[in-house]
Design a protein around this motif. Sequence first.
Motif, PDB file in Angstrom:
ATOM      1  N   HIS A   1       0.790  -1.246   0.000  1.00 31.85           N
ATOM      2  CA  HIS A   1       0.000   0.000   0.000  1.00 31.85           C
ATOM      3  C   HIS A   1       0.812   1.281   0.000  1.00 31.85           C
ATOM      4  O   HIS A   1       0.255   2.355  -0.037  1.00 31.85           O
ATOM      5  CB  HIS A   1      -0.962  -0.019   1.187  1.00 31.85           C
ATOM      6  CG  HIS A   1      -0.283  -0.154   2.515  1.00 31.85           C
ATOM      7  ND1 HIS A   1      -0.911   0.109   3.705  1.00 31.85           N
ATOM      8  CD2 HIS A   1       0.988  -0.508   2.861  1.00 31.85           C
ATOM      9  CE1 HIS A   1      -0.074  -0.099   4.704  1.00 31.85           C
ATOM     10  NE2 HIS A   1       1.077  -0.473   4.220  1.00 31.85           N
TER      11      HIS A   1
ATOM     12  N   ASP B   1      -3.326  -1.584   8.496  1.00 32.79           N
ATOM     13  CA  ASP B   1      -1.895  -1.691   8.766  1.00 32.79           C
ATOM     14  C   ASP B   1      -1.494  -0.578   9.740  1.00 32.79           C
ATOM     15  O   ASP B   1      -2.115   0.489   9.773  1.00 32.79           O
ATOM     16  CB  ASP B   1      -1.148  -1.513   7.437  1.00 32.79           C
ATOM     17  CG  ASP B   1       0.319  -1.861   7.536  1.00 32.79           C
ATOM     18  OD1 ASP B   1       0.686  -2.976   7.142  1.00 32.79           O
ATOM     19  OD2 ASP B   1       1.100  -0.990   8.001  1.00 32.79           O
ATOM     20  N   PHE B   2      -0.459  -0.827  10.518  1.00 32.68           N
ATOM     21  CA  PHE B   2       0.040   0.180  11.468  1.00 32.68           C
ATOM     22  C   PHE B   2       0.421   1.475  10.747  1.00 32.68           C
ATOM     23  O   PHE B   2       0.235   2.575  11.267  1.00 32.68           O
ATOM     24  CB  PHE B   2       1.258  -0.393  12.201  1.00 32.68           C
ATOM     25  CG  PHE B   2       1.919   0.567  13.141  1.00 32.68           C
ATOM     26  CD1 PHE B   2       1.393   0.794  14.404  1.00 32.68           C
ATOM     27  CD2 PHE B   2       3.068   1.245  12.777  1.00 32.68           C
ATOM     28  CE1 PHE B   2       2.005   1.684  15.283  1.00 32.68           C
ATOM     29  CE2 PHE B   2       3.696   2.133  13.643  1.00 32.68           C
ATOM     30  CZ  PHE B   2       3.162   2.346  14.902  1.00 32.68           C
ATOM     31  N   HIS B   3       0.974   1.320   9.536  1.00 32.35           N
ATOM     32  CA  HIS B   3       1.427   2.483   8.760  1.00 32.35           C
ATOM     33  C   HIS B   3       0.332   2.917   7.772  1.00 32.35           C
ATOM     34  O   HIS B   3      -0.317   2.064   7.167  1.00 32.35           O
ATOM     35  CB  HIS B   3       2.694   2.126   7.983  1.00 32.35           C
ATOM     36  CG  HIS B   3       3.773   1.551   8.847  1.00 32.35           C
ATOM     37  ND1 HIS B   3       3.969   0.190   8.987  1.00 32.35           N
ATOM     38  CD2 HIS B   3       4.683   2.157   9.636  1.00 32.35           C
ATOM     39  CE1 HIS B   3       4.981  -0.028   9.825  1.00 32.35           C
ATOM     40  NE2 HIS B   3       5.428   1.152  10.239  1.00 32.35           N
TER      41      HIS B   3
ATOM     42  N   ASP C   1       1.107  -5.651  11.534  1.00 36.85           N
ATOM     43  CA  ASP C   1       2.118  -4.956  12.337  1.00 36.85           C
ATOM     44  C   ASP C   1       1.507  -4.112  13.458  1.00 36.85           C
ATOM     45  O   ASP C   1       2.229  -3.464  14.214  1.00 36.85           O
ATOM     46  CB  ASP C   1       3.091  -4.131  11.461  1.00 36.85           C
ATOM     47  CG  ASP C   1       2.394  -3.276  10.440  1.00 36.85           C
ATOM     48  OD1 ASP C   1       1.150  -3.203  10.466  1.00 36.85           O
ATOM     49  OD2 ASP C   1       3.098  -2.685   9.594  1.00 36.85           O
TER      50      ASP C   1
ATOM     51  N   GLY D   1       1.621  -5.293   6.112  1.00 34.16           N
ATOM     52  CA  GLY D   1       2.715  -5.261   7.071  1.00 34.16           C
ATOM     53  C   GLY D   1       2.602  -6.310   8.169  1.00 34.16           C
ATOM     54  O   GLY D   1       1.510  -6.666   8.603  1.00 34.16           O
TER      55      GLY D   1
ATOM     56  N   TYR E   1       5.953  -8.290  10.663  1.00 41.91           N
ATOM     57  CA  TYR E   1       7.388  -8.606  10.631  1.00 41.91           C
ATOM     58  C   TYR E   1       7.728  -9.642  11.695  1.00 41.91           C
ATOM     59  O   TYR E   1       7.017  -9.789  12.692  1.00 41.91           O
ATOM     60  CB  TYR E   1       8.193  -7.315  10.860  1.00 41.91           C
ATOM     61  CG  TYR E   1       7.855  -6.273   9.822  1.00 41.91           C
ATOM     62  CD1 TYR E   1       8.566  -6.199   8.620  1.00 41.91           C
ATOM     63  CD2 TYR E   1       6.759  -5.429   9.991  1.00 41.91           C
ATOM     64  CE1 TYR E   1       8.207  -5.279   7.645  1.00 41.91           C
ATOM     65  CE2 TYR E   1       6.394  -4.512   9.014  1.00 41.91           C
ATOM     66  CZ  TYR E   1       7.133  -4.438   7.848  1.00 41.91           C
ATOM     67  OH  TYR E   1       6.776  -3.543   6.870  1.00 41.91           O
TER      68      TYR E   1
HETATM   69 ZN   LIG Z   1       2.997  -1.510   7.969  1.00 45.74          ZN
END
Ligand SMILES: [Zn+2]
Length: 324
Positions: A134, A172-174, A249, A293, A295
């Motif tokens: 994204h 997503d966190f971002h 994430d 995301g 990880y």
């Molecule tokens: Zn992310």
Amino acid sequence: MSKKAFLVYHCAYQSDLSVLGTRVAFAQDRGAKVLKKLREEFAGTIDEVLVKPRPATFKQLELAHSQAHLEGLKEPESWRKIFGTDKPLERNKENLNTLRKLFREYRLKTGGTITAARLALKHGLAANLGAGYHHAYRDRGDGFCIINDIATTVKVLQSEGRVKTVLIIDLDFHQGNGTSNIFAGDKSVFTLDVHSKEGWPFHKEKSSLDVPVKKDITPQAYLDALKQALTKALAKFKPDLVLFVQGADAYEYGQLNKGEGFSLPLSTMRERDELVIDTFVELNIPLALIFAGGYGDRAWEAHHQGVRHLLSRTGILSDSSNAG
Ligand SMILES: [Zn+2]
């Protein structure tokens, strides 16, 4: 619509990124891990709903990306910038071949998102066990994302006349800056983005509905914010299709950098994903879930429980594990 759920995956999703010299703990094996666990839980039935994608074509990618950007991806320097590595990436034959192979794998994962969306439109629910790029813009890559599978999928389906309106829910966190930028001003696509207020990208784009969340938010406040945002989005927009960007994430064991936040426990991640999936199952609106995301060694746990819930909402599979 009688619901079935399909999973899209290919073993080539486990790209080897070592040529880029990145130290980021990409969870390239998360799709494989999710599948392994689901095979244990649902036994032989998983292979009946598993679909292999084909790579997105350049013609499809050009619906969301400039030709100059796609051409630029032949150059090692473009990859080095997108992955933010200091190590120079020499322009030799070996590296060029490796990058060509990697590009094909990203096209494959993008094809996976297109396939999942098509399957969702036909059967109700589907998940692509990878992708979620994204951060890629129309004319440049960003934040480990070379091409944007989500935007490409919307453009492909719209160009074929399969959908008019698409709701993208990005958790997503971002912030999904690339996606939001690509669809800025496009009334046919609604981007709902719940993301970290403080986190990267530091320059945020304007989504149709942004929900910036502080990194120390409590699990309940996070869920409440999401619930309110869904209600608000649905009051304004009637989608033919939902693309759910299931960032892992936000999970305490899926963060890019430990301590970055939100540090949500697995139980909250499950409630979050169930809320999104159940909302659209009940409204009878097709939904395709896409990873994003996540990880480290445990990000797959958050992806898994969302995908398992998606399967359990269909008539063809019953969640025998009933892990609660
Ligand atoms: Zn992310």
